[in-house]
Scaffold this active site. Structure first.
Site, mmCIF file in Angstrom:
data_model
loop_
_atom_site.group_PDB
_atom_site.id
_atom_site.type_symbol
_atom_site.label_atom_id
_atom_site.label_comp_id
_atom_site.label_asym_id
_atom_site.label_seq_id
_atom_site.Cartn_x
_atom_site.Cartn_y
_atom_site.Cartn_z
ATOM 1 N N CYS A 122 0.838 -1.199 0.000
ATOM 2 C CA CYS A 122 0.000 0.000 0.000
ATOM 3 C C CYS A 122 0.874 1.250 0.000
ATOM 4 O O CYS A 122 1.792 1.377 0.806
ATOM 5 C CB CYS A 122 -0.938 0.080 1.195
ATOM 6 N N ARG A 135 6.281 -0.839 -4.212
ATOM 7 C CA ARG A 135 5.847 -1.417 -2.933
ATOM 8 C C ARG A 135 4.887 -2.590 -3.144
ATOM 9 O O ARG A 135 4.631 -3.343 -2.215
ATOM 10 C CB ARG A 135 5.154 -0.335 -2.084
ATOM 11 N N TRP A 153 -2.767 -2.935 -1.735
ATOM 12 C CA TRP A 153 -2.392 -4.346 -1.737
ATOM 13 C C TRP A 153 -3.416 -5.014 -0.838
ATOM 14 O O TRP A 153 -3.432 -4.799 0.373
ATOM 15 C CB TRP A 153 -0.965 -4.492 -1.211
ATOM 16 N N ASN A 199 -3.101 2.875 4.885
ATOM 17 C CA ASN A 199 -2.145 1.770 4.816
ATOM 18 C C ASN A 199 -2.104 1.145 6.204
ATOM 19 O O ASN A 199 -1.897 1.843 7.191
ATOM 20 C CB ASN A 199 -0.764 2.319 4.407
ATOM 21 N N GLY A 200 -2.325 -0.167 6.303
ATOM 22 C CA GLY A 200 -2.287 -0.831 7.609
ATOM 23 C C GLY A 200 -3.488 -1.751 7.777
ATOM 24 O O GLY A 200 -4.200 -2.024 6.807
ATOM 25 N N GLU A 232 18.504 -18.593 -0.562
ATOM 26 C CA GLU A 232 18.317 -17.286 -1.193
ATOM 27 C C GLU A 232 18.189 -17.448 -2.716
ATOM 28 O O GLU A 232 17.360 -16.790 -3.351
ATOM 29 C CB GLU A 232 19.479 -16.348 -0.821
ATOM 30 N N LYS A 238 14.949 -16.226 -4.836
ATOM 31 C CA LYS A 238 15.077 -15.264 -5.944
ATOM 32 C C LYS A 238 14.383 -15.794 -7.180
ATOM 33 O O LYS A 238 13.630 -15.099 -7.836
ATOM 34 C CB LYS A 238 16.541 -15.068 -6.280
ATOM 35 N N GLU A 242 10.386 -16.079 -6.748
ATOM 36 C CA GLU A 242 9.598 -14.845 -6.613
ATOM 37 C C GLU A 242 9.512 -14.057 -7.913
ATOM 38 O O GLU A 242 8.502 -13.436 -8.188
ATOM 39 C CB GLU A 242 10.083 -13.966 -5.456
ATOM 40 N N HIS A 266 16.179 -37.927 2.124
ATOM 41 C CA HIS A 266 15.226 -38.311 3.167
ATOM 42 C C HIS A 266 13.788 -38.030 2.738
ATOM 43 O O HIS A 266 12.917 -37.858 3.590
ATOM 44 C CB HIS A 266 15.569 -37.596 4.482
ATOM 45 N N LYS A 324 7.090 -4.564 -1.661
ATOM 46 C CA LYS A 324 8.471 -4.274 -1.253
ATOM 47 C C LYS A 324 8.589 -4.157 0.253
ATOM 48 O O LYS A 324 9.561 -4.582 0.851
ATOM 49 C CB LYS A 324 8.933 -2.984 -1.934
HETATM 50 C C1 F6R Z 1 12.849 -11.139 -1.235
HETATM 51 C C2 F6R Z 1 12.537 -10.001 -0.388
HETATM 52 C C3 F6R Z 1 11.815 -10.275 0.883
HETATM 53 C C4 F6R Z 1 12.354 -9.352 1.997
HETATM 54 C C5 F6R Z 1 11.495 -9.511 3.266
HETATM 55 C C6 F6R Z 1 12.001 -8.653 4.398
HETATM 56 O O1 F6R Z 1 13.540 -10.722 -2.374
HETATM 57 O O2 F6R Z 1 12.817 -8.885 -0.709
HETATM 58 O O3 F6R Z 1 11.885 -11.612 1.250
HETATM 59 O O4 F6R Z 1 13.684 -9.700 2.247
HETATM 60 O O5 F6R Z 1 10.168 -9.166 2.970
HETATM 61 O O6 F6R Z 1 11.969 -7.314 4.062
HETATM 62 P P1 F6R Z 1 12.804 -6.248 4.877
HETATM 63 O O7 F6R Z 1 14.258 -6.576 4.664
HETATM 64 O O8 F6R Z 1 12.419 -4.927 4.308
HETATM 65 O O9 F6R Z 1 12.425 -6.420 6.317
#
Ligand code: F6R
Length: 603
Positions: free
Chosen positions: A2, A28, A74, A98-99, A476, A480, A483, A499, A598
């Site tokens: 949001c 975001r 969102w 937002n919230g 990770e 990547k 997502e 396993h 984001k």
């Molecule tokens: C993946 C990604 C998310 C953030 C997670 C935490 O690419 O960006 O998994 O790492 O949402 O976000 P922050 O670091 O802003 O607390």
């Protein structure tokens, strides 16, 4: 998650500011967007599902307006659709939010008993009706918002317009981010700085429970006692050029390529004078006997690397936890525990709640954060800023790497404060930084990523395996890829595959295998052979010191061996770039993947 933008002023057309602002907040994550603007003392609302360009098509940009609020939604309460989109208007009050309001159902019942009816499924419309009801009783917006903050439970950043005040914008926040940006004869509200950087870099951070009243020429901030207070005006340092794509096709690619510079910027302030610089500008770690690292998503994966490094070099136990679990579990902490919260945005709701829980237990907290002045940065006892700059792509790359670099630095500092490491060894690490930066630059230019991506981009299922630090990297790498390309993948400790999940491996199932740790390499290679024997198409990421000609892999990326502290910063680059190329081949919306935000400011 949001985005809010608001404008009051005579210099610009509010409609243009709102749309530009919403575009800057797109990163975001959102599924619908809308604006409300004042025209001839009357509010008009336009909303649309999907991208902002759908909204733009419905707007007449010739209309002039000096007051407005805009929102990217969102969905949390109710599906993404026009009716549920913001702004919402009830009676004289129009708001964006937002919230999440936790007691909205209770409030809704009371409001229905008082004659209100609701069109949407949202908690936001309930806030709107509540403010309208209180305004009809009190006629004074500051008193109304004061009452409102006592009645609402949950998190909120609100931009509010009242039909009776066609030149005034109100804002209030609790646990959701909001800034007040300052122009000349014009003022703004925004969820984040990029939305206003075209116009000004001067802003005020609105704190929890503060109310802001903005006109074109004045900003009044009221504290919890409804007294007007003076707030510090901050200047935003990242410039607009830096937030643009600079010729890259996507922000994600630009941000991956910025990593060498980001790592240098993050580390240099702490090591400029070799081992002698250590322990300066860092919290005192001497008395801690245990560390809890708490974070979400990629920041959690960075934390797992931090665990290996701190345990190895500083010889103290580190427990890494996902914030949404940590905030509700029994904690085993005492006054010799340090809780480290890692967050790029500094606004992640679960990480913020975990931080607050640690503080309730009177435990020392340290935040590793990118966004300066964010909630986590402000509330932690100590903060170490990574210098990743503005990260726009939803999938984190440069901030993740900077978090890993900062954790390596913390490992060295704890080791030094506990006398577990020699000065010579510290200097050896520091001297490797130039090599690290050069090797990162070379790896960014490797041309094999696209070739590998072409082999896997139409697969439905794949694996990432590794052991110890390479398992943390596998997690990770897997995140990547899934997502941004929407291909299902799983990360496994290499020894665990047999396993159960090895049953999913069939002819040509891609398996990324990461082998950078000499102490465990042969064990991982045995596991790779097990997968290969069942038909896996193995893509090996291996250091030059462990490299060999063999028949247990199909593709290979050789990365240079460097010290353990910096190795992950090299190993992650092929994983990031292969994910990027795969997503590009699949025509995905790389910078704004579906369903993602984001900054995850809801629980
Ligand atoms: C993946 C990604 C998310 C953030 C997670 C935490 O690419 O960006 O998994 O790492 O949402 O976000 P922050 O670091 O802003 O607390």
């Amino acid at each position: 998650m949001c985005g809010i933008i608001g404008y009051v002023g005579k210099k610009k057309n509010a409609i243009h500011v709102l749309i530009n602002g919403l575009k800057a907040l797109e990163y975001r994550g959102y599924d619908s967007a809308g604006i409300a603007y004042m025209e001839n003392n009357k509010i008009n609302i336009i909303k649309e599902q999907g991208k902002i360009k759908n909204l733009e098509e419905k707007i007449d940009f010739k209309i002039k307006s000096n007051l407005g609020i805009g929102h990217t939604r969102w969905a949390t309460h109710g599906k993404p659709c026009v009716i549920n989109s913001h702004p919402h208007k009830v009676g004289k009050i129009t708001i964006v939010h937002n919230g999440i309001i936790e007691n909205y159902e209770e409030l809704k019942k009371i409001l229905i008993q008082n004659g209100y009816s609701f069109k949407s499924e949202t908690d936001t419309e309930v806030i709107c009706a509540l403010i309208d009801k209180l305004y009809n009783e009190k006629n004074d917006m500051i008193q109304v918002l004061d009452k409102c903050r006592n009645l609402l439970k949950g998190s909120y950043a609100l931009g509010i317009i009242n039909d009776d005040q066609p030149n005034t914008l109100y804002a209030i926040r609790k646990d959701s981010p909001l800034i007040i940006a300052i122009g000349e004869n014009e003022n703004y509200i925004s969820s984040d700085v990029p939305a206003i950087l075209d116009y000004t870099n001067k802003y005020i951070l609105l704190d929890n429970n503060e109310i802001a009243k903005l006109t074109d020429s004045k900003i009044d901030i009221y504290n919890i006692n409804n007294e007007i207070i003076t707030k510090k005006i901050k200047t935003f340092e990242w410039n607009i050029e830096k937030t643009l794509k600079n010729g890259y096709d996507h922000f994600m690619l630009k941000e991956i390529n910025e990593q060498p510079e980001v790592i240098k910027d993050t580390l240099l302030p702490y090591i400029s004078n070799g081992y002698k610089s250590l322990l300066n500008n860092m919290p005192c770690f001497k008395n801690y006997e245990k560390i809890d690292i708490v974070a979400c998503g990629s920041a959690y994966h960075a934390g797992l690397i931090g665990k290996y490094l701190i345990e190895k070099y500083a010889d103290i136990p580190v427990n890494v936890e996902i914030a949404s679990e940590y905030r509700y579990k029994k904690l085993f902490i005492n006054n010799k525990t340090l809780v480290i919260i890692i967050s790029q945005s500094g606004e992640t709701a679960d990480s913020l709640a975990a931080l607050r829980k640690a503080k309730e237990h009177n435990i020392d907290t340290l935040a590793i954060v990118n966004v300066v002045g964010s909630s986590i940065a402000r509330e932690a006892k100590d903060v170490l800023y990574i210098k990743a700059g503005c990260e726009i792509a939803v999938a984190t790359t440069k901030a993740y790497s900077a978090q890993v670099a900062m954790l390596g630095l913390i490992a060295l500092n704890i080791a030094k404060s506990k006398k577990k490491i020699s000065n010579q060894k510290i200097d050896n690490f520091i001297q490797d930084i130039d090599t690290l930066i050069n090797e990162m630059k070379k790896l960014l230019k490797n041309e094999n990523y696209l070739k590998i991506a072409k082999n896997i981009y139409n697969k439905n299922n794949l694996f990432f395996i590794g052991r110890k630090i390479d398992y943390a990297l596998a997690m990770e790498g897997s995140l990547k890829l899934k997502e941004i390309s929407y291909i299902h993948s799983e990360a496994y400790p290499a020894g665990e595959l047999k396993h159960g999940s090895i049953s999913l491996i069939e002819e040509k199932t891609p398996v990324f295998a990461i082998v950078t740790d000499k102490s465990i390499a042969e064990k991982t290679i045995s596991n790779i052979k097990e997968a290969k024997a069942r038909g896996a198409e193995v893509i090996l990421i291996i250091t030059d010191e462990l490299d060999r000609e063999a028949d247990f892999y199909d593709e290979k990326i050789v990365i240079p061996k460097i010290n353990d502290l910096f190795q992950p910063l090299l190993s992650i680059i092929p994983l990031q770039l292969i994910s990027y190329e795969v997503a590009k081949l699949r025509n995905c919306d790389i910078d704004k993947p579906r369903n993602l935000a984001k900054s995850v400011t809801v629980e």
